[in-house]
Motif scaffolding. Structure first.
Motif, mmCIF file in Angstrom:
data_model
loop_
_atom_site.group_PDB
_atom_site.id
_atom_site.type_symbol
_atom_site.label_atom_id
_atom_site.label_comp_id
_atom_site.label_asym_id
_atom_site.label_seq_id
_atom_site.Cartn_x
_atom_site.Cartn_y
_atom_site.Cartn_z
ATOM 1 N N ASP A 311 -25.604 14.957 -29.385
ATOM 2 C CA ASP A 311 -25.901 14.030 -28.294
ATOM 3 C C ASP A 311 -27.334 13.509 -28.388
ATOM 4 O O ASP A 311 -27.589 12.316 -28.190
ATOM 5 C CB ASP A 311 -25.681 14.710 -26.947
ATOM 6 C CG ASP A 311 -25.928 13.773 -25.770
ATOM 7 O OD1 ASP A 311 -25.349 12.672 -25.761
ATOM 8 O OD2 ASP A 311 -26.720 14.138 -24.882
ATOM 9 N N MET A 315 -28.346 9.655 -28.886
ATOM 10 C CA MET A 315 -29.218 9.042 -27.879
ATOM 11 C C MET A 315 -30.439 8.399 -28.513
ATOM 12 O O MET A 315 -30.790 7.261 -28.196
ATOM 13 C CB MET A 315 -29.667 10.111 -26.874
ATOM 14 C CG MET A 315 -30.735 9.662 -25.881
ATOM 15 S SD MET A 315 -31.245 10.987 -24.774
ATOM 16 C CE MET A 315 -32.005 12.157 -25.919
ATOM 17 N N THR A 316 -31.078 9.121 -29.422
ATOM 18 C CA THR A 316 -32.346 8.652 -29.972
ATOM 19 C C THR A 316 -32.176 7.646 -31.097
ATOM 20 O O THR A 316 -32.946 6.689 -31.207
ATOM 21 C CB THR A 316 -33.179 9.849 -30.477
ATOM 22 O OG1 THR A 316 -32.400 10.615 -31.411
ATOM 23 C CG2 THR A 316 -33.591 10.745 -29.329
ATOM 24 N N ASN A 319 -28.813 4.856 -29.449
ATOM 25 C CA ASN A 319 -28.615 4.549 -28.036
ATOM 26 C C ASN A 319 -27.169 4.843 -27.618
ATOM 27 O O ASN A 319 -26.612 4.205 -26.725
ATOM 28 C CB ASN A 319 -28.967 3.089 -27.734
ATOM 29 C CG ASN A 319 -29.263 2.849 -26.267
ATOM 30 O OD1 ASN A 319 -29.785 3.724 -25.581
ATOM 31 N ND2 ASN A 319 -28.933 1.673 -25.774
ATOM 32 N N LYS A 321 -24.068 8.222 -27.189
ATOM 33 C CA LYS A 321 -24.007 9.466 -26.421
ATOM 34 C C LYS A 321 -22.744 10.239 -26.760
ATOM 35 O O LYS A 321 -21.739 9.669 -27.185
ATOM 36 C CB LYS A 321 -24.039 9.171 -24.919
ATOM 37 C CG LYS A 321 -22.844 8.367 -24.421
ATOM 38 C CD LYS A 321 -23.013 7.876 -22.990
ATOM 39 C CE LYS A 321 -23.058 8.987 -21.966
ATOM 40 N NZ LYS A 321 -23.050 8.466 -20.577
#
Length: 356
Positions: A311, A315-316, A319, A321
């Motif tokens: 995750d 996310m990083t 963008n 999830k």
């Protein structure tokens, strides 16, 4: 400073050990890469039985002065379950054997993940994570932009041939698990005449499924720079396109490890396009999703940790999830689907059947 009681001191030292363990744990993936680069899993596999340190050092052609380095590397990896240390009664030496985890690193097998080890340990991509604090406080959507300039992850990969090759090889190696999973989920593909593999890359998953279902018409949809020049056969074809715009018609749509790359709004667009692609198939049309479903209440600690680490990467870097079942259900309903089933058959990933 107040004098620390015995119990408090014990807790402090335990906390210190936990902190250091986590901080030093960056060496765990590096040690796995180290073993793969040396070819240790292959050497043990080819030896046909547990191998002693002296024989391992000889096979690796390591200078005798570095023999203790190999021993200490193997001690760490054995502690982490990557190898087993076996007592050899006819010898005073201990011997090393493969475990199920290190068997995944033996070249030439149907389940070799060495390419994934190399990809995930890429110095450039690992290095960007030193910018987490700066990225969090900045306006960039991804850490790739913060660390490497104004381009997203996919631009970086597609514009860098070595990374593109490493990415494709890693995804191909990951697709090998389909052979194992098909034994338990053949019914998911039975009765289908056609399927579109969205974001199917170079077609490794496609080839595996086509082997099991030779009468299935299989289309791999991906960006032009991915599929240009790839050739299929009478049942397998490659089509360039953009899943955010449209998806070819078929009985079923496959999304293997795709949706976690995207935020909710884009996922809804993709799923709506999937729904349009199967809308002419009556009640038989469906979407097949292979992706992570976070379930902290039921999963073991280690399984949840894998999912939560993924995750953070999504996310990083993209963008995107990882999602729990409530998150998935919300996406499905917002995209106009009515019914879904989840099967935890892919280890840390699940198979989801989605119906309009």
């Amino acid at each position: 400073m107040a004098f620390m009681s015995g119990d408090s001191a014990t807790e402090l030292f335990q906390a210190q050990a936990q902190l250091y363990r986590v901080m030093y744990s960056f060496l765990n993936p590096m040690s796995i890469k180290w073993a793969v680069e040396l070819g240790i899993p292959n050497v043990i596999h080819n030896h046909g039985q547990p191998i002693t340190l002296s024989d391992l050092v000889s096979a690796l052609e390591v200078p005798q002065a570095k023999a203790t380095c190999v021993q200490r590397l193997m001690r760490l990896l054995a502690h982490n379950g990557f190898f087993a240390i076996i007592k050899v009664y006819e010898s005073k030496e201990e011997a090393y054997a493969l475990t199920p985890t290190s068997q995944l690193l033996v070249s030439g097998t149907d389940h070799c993940l060495s390419a994934m080890v190399g990809f995930l340990n890429d110095p450039t991509l690992v290095g960007v994570y030193h910018q987490l604090g700066k990225w969090t406080c900045g306006e960039d959507r991804t850490i790739i932009e913060t660390a490497l300039g104004p381009r997203g992850y996919w631009d970086f990969v597609h514009q860098t041939p070595t990374h593109m090759q490493a990415f494709n090889e890693a995804m191909e190696s990951d697709s090998h698990v389909m052979r194992l999973a098909l034994r338990d989920c053949k019914s998911v593909f039975e009765g289908l005449d056609s399927i579109v593999d969205v974001g199917g890359g170079t077609g490794n998953t496609a080839k595996i499924i086509c082997e099991a279902f030779p009468n299935l018409k299989y289309i791999v949809l991906d960006l032009p720079q991915v599929v240009d020049g790839l050739t299929g056969n009478k049942n397998l074809s490659f089509v360039s396109g953009n899943m955010l715009k449209s998806i070819p018609q078929a009985d079923a749509i496959l999304l293997k490890w795709v949706l976690h790359n995207w935020g909710d709004d884009d996922c809804i667009k993709i799923l709506k396009n999937c729904k349009d692609a199967i809308s002419g198939r009556g009640k038989g049309g469906k979407v097949i999703i292979i992706d992570i479903v976070i379930n902290e209440k039921q999963d073991e600690h280690e399984m949840t940790e894998v999912k939560l680490l993924c995750d953070v990467i999504m996310m990083t870097s993209l963008n995107g999830k990882e999602r729990d079942e409530k998150d998935w259900k919300r996406l499905f309903m917002d995209a106009g689907f009515k019914y879904y089933k989840i099967f935890p058959t892919f280890g840390f990933r699940s198979l989801i059947e989605l119906y309009p």
